[in-house]
Write an enzyme that holds these catalytic residues in place. Structure first.
Site: not given
Length: 653
Positions: A302, A455, A493
């Site tokens: 990610c 995040h 996400h």
């Protein structure tokens, strides 16, 4: 000092060089950004404005609705007017409550619509055993018989096409079936926006369609023709770093490849090649830019966008490249990928969301809940690209400067008990990024004018571990009430491009001074380290936001943090380096750039994305290349590639 840095190999940042008064090293500046996610188009802050919608003034809200409505196919520009599907003229004041609610409910995180796939009827096969009776028979097309024929199948021809099969033993078969997905929310592109419709997509996977449109948007919004940039530079002064972490996994790529034989279909010639995770860079090189320079596809789960950004920053700092296009594209909202993450327990399922709220049904729009009571992340699709330039070239071209990136820091976690468990690496990357900003901008700016793009994956573990990092670093640098944003609350996400979503949001904050809140939570969870942080459920107006910290915690210990400076702070630094006279000249040159960029924005708002798609154009043959001992000259490129620049060790011969 510059050559000392290169020779000793230390991890010096631009910050350490600038603070010593040395101005030989270029500062990587952001001159273009674009892409698409569930909030809309990134360029000119459309997607960002969707995330601060409640803080916009009425005029800005109406203009945003017009732009999104056109993008979603609910409005079209025709005959000098915006018109609805009935053909009636519509303006910003008469858009109507029904259409406005439709646009709002069909952007950001939401229930996966049937137009994408039916979450209540996902195809699967069930393995079953047929137990034969005394005379178990069936008729089948002779061309469909399995090879080799099972020993307990006895075939009798009926005609030239069909046979009657008798079985006398148990046989395993796959029976078509359907199931309802436990996870039904995702961050999808605005409903009605189809990337494939804007260029001849030729069975391209969705992720590559998005990559092409995202890079085109970033390059086109600069207001400087890309061909003009290429004419000024040798081919090896340009680079592209882009990737996807899940490769392409739809029917036109790896998913189709793996499923074809099992579904009785044929493998296509494109499925394997287009499934490579390097393709977001390859498509941009070949079809958007015609790039002959360096290329690469860095992946770090990610954190992949920041991994690619780091390569670009280092290239510009060390004067290997003058222009680098950076990005990631991901289209992971497929049944197979969702099934994989859901089985891991990583996603927010409908049942868990409903239980959190004490309801019988999940509220899909509130599925992603960073730093609140949450139960897993929400998968999303996105394509985000930025254009970085050396500061001197940007000034010469009159490029609009949207910010700069003095450092991107990457560290692993060291020894681990579990590959998915967090570790110490993110403490290092985040502390380094803050130290970098403090060296460049000063302690007061970092304490009073910086903010964090967390995040914020929306998992119970992340809200604790990431907030603990922020808290420890805040104490070390004496920071209080540190504003924290988590854009995944809005867009979900998106895996590889996730930090690209953060960067696009940060550029919007620099421009409009509103930091998006986290409206999907009622309050910050009790186990969050929140004493020195400012985590709000509503947008927060910031005073002179100057520094953004993009933080990413990737699966497997892929930690990265970037320090991004505002355009105002960047220009102050450049004036110290180049002087007021050159900056005045730059402002004059930049006026035409701003005008050209504005024309592009107007065209896109009217539905014309002006996609750069150069399929098979200006091909370079062997006869177009001339080589001698010092240089390579290529037809169409005014500046040659100098061979001596790649030689580092000639003094050792």
């Amino acid at each position: 000092l510059y050559f000392d840095i290169l020779l000793c190999g230390k991890d010096y940042t631009i910050a350490s060089i600038f603070c010593k008064g040395v101005c030989m090293v270029p500062l990587p500046v952001i001159t273009g950004f674009g892409g698409f996610n569930s909030a809309g188009r990134s360029s000119f802050h459309q997607a960002y404005q969707r995330t601060i919608f409640d803080s916009l003034n009425p005029q800005s809200k109406a203009e945003l609705m017009m732009g999104l409505g056109t993008m979603m196919g609910e409005l079209r520009y025709d005959g000098g007017f915006y018109r609805n599907k009935m053909g009636s003229p519509v303006d910003a004041k008469s858009i109507g409550q029904t259409l406005r609610e439709h646009i709002l409910s069909n952007t950001l995180v939401r229930r996966i619509p049937k137009s994408h796939f039916d979450v209540e009827r996902v195809r699967q096969n069930k393995l079953a055993t047929l137990m034969p009776t005394e005379h178990t028979q069936f008729v089948i097309d002779s061309r469909k018989l399995p090879e080799p024929l099972p020993s307990h199948w006895h075939c009798e021809p009926i005609d030239s096409d069909q046979v009657r099969v008798t079985i006398d033993q148990a046989s395993e078969v796959l029976l078509p079936s359907y199931y309802t997905m436990s996870v039904q929310s995702a961050g999808l592109l605005p409903t009605g926006f189809d990337p494939a419709s804007y260029y001849p997509s030729r069975f391209h996977p969705r992720g590559l369609q998005m990559a092409l449109l995202g890079a085109s948007d970033a390059v086109s919004m600069m207001g400087i023709d890309w061909d003009d940039i290429q004419k000024r530079l040798p081919a090896d002064a340009i680079g592209v770093y882009a990737s996807s972490i899940m490769s392409q996994l739809d029917e036109h790529s790896l998913a189709g490849l793996l499923q074809a034989r099992l579904q009785g279909k044929r493998v296509s010639t494109k499925q394997l090649a287009l499934g490579l995770n390097t393709m977001p860079a390859d498509f941009v090189n070949a079809y958007v830019l015609g790039n002959l320079g360096v290329t690469g596809s860095m992946t770090g789960a990610c954190a992949s966008f920041l991994y690619n950004l780091r390569l670009a920053v280092e290239d510009i700092v060390h004067q290997r490249r003058q222009v680098v296009v950076v990005g990631c594209s991901e289209a992971p909202v497929t049944p197979e990928i969702i099934d994989g993450y859901a089985t891991m327990g990583a996603l927010a399922s409908d049942d868990k969301l409903a239980r959190l709220d004490g309801l019988t049904r999940a509220v899909h729009a509130k599925a992603s809940r960073p730093f609140g009571e949450n139960c897993g992340f929400t998968i999303a699709e996105s394509s985000q690209y930025v254009v970085l330039m050396s500061d001197e070239l940007a000034l010469e071209l009159g490029a609009t400067i949207y910010g700069s990136v003095p450092g991107v820091f990457v560290h692993a976690d060291g020894p681990k008990k579990s590959i998915s468990a967090p570790g110490p690496g993110n403490y290092i990357t985040f502390a380094k990024a803050v130290a970098c900003a403090q060296a460049v901008a000063g302690e007061q700016v970092v304490r009073e004018q910086s903010f964090i793009q967390a995040h914020g994956s929306s998992t119970p573990q992340n809200r604790v571990t990431e907030s603990a990092i922020f808290d420890k670093v805040a104490r070390a640098f004496n920071i209080n009430e540190w504003p924290v944003a988590a854009v995944k609350a809005f867009v979900g996400h998106s895996l590889g491009p996730a930090s690209g979503d953060q960067l696009a949001s940060s550029l919007g904050v620099f421009e409009h001074h509103w930091l998006p809140g986290i409206p999907t939570i009622d309050k910050v969870a009790d186990d969050v380290y929140n004493e020195r942080l400012l985590i709000s459920t509503k947008s927060v107006e910031l005073n002179r936001p100057s520094v953004s910290f993009l933080n990413s915690k990737g699966f497997g210990g892929n930690n990265a943090t970037a320090c991004v400076l505002s355009p105002n702070l960047t220009k102050k630094m450049l004036e110290k380096r180049f002087g007021s006279k050159k900056m005045f000249q730059y402002k004059t040159t930049n006026e035409l750039t701003v005008e050209n960029a504005s024309e592009y924005d107007k065209a896109v708002k009217k539905g014309n994305l002006k996609v750069r798609y150069r399929f098979g154009e200006n091909l370079i043959s062997e006869q177009d290349i001339e080589i001698d001992q010092n240089k390579i000259t290529i037809a169409g490129w005014e500046e040659p590639i100098l061979l001596s620049e790649e030689i580092l060790y000639e003094d050792m011969k």
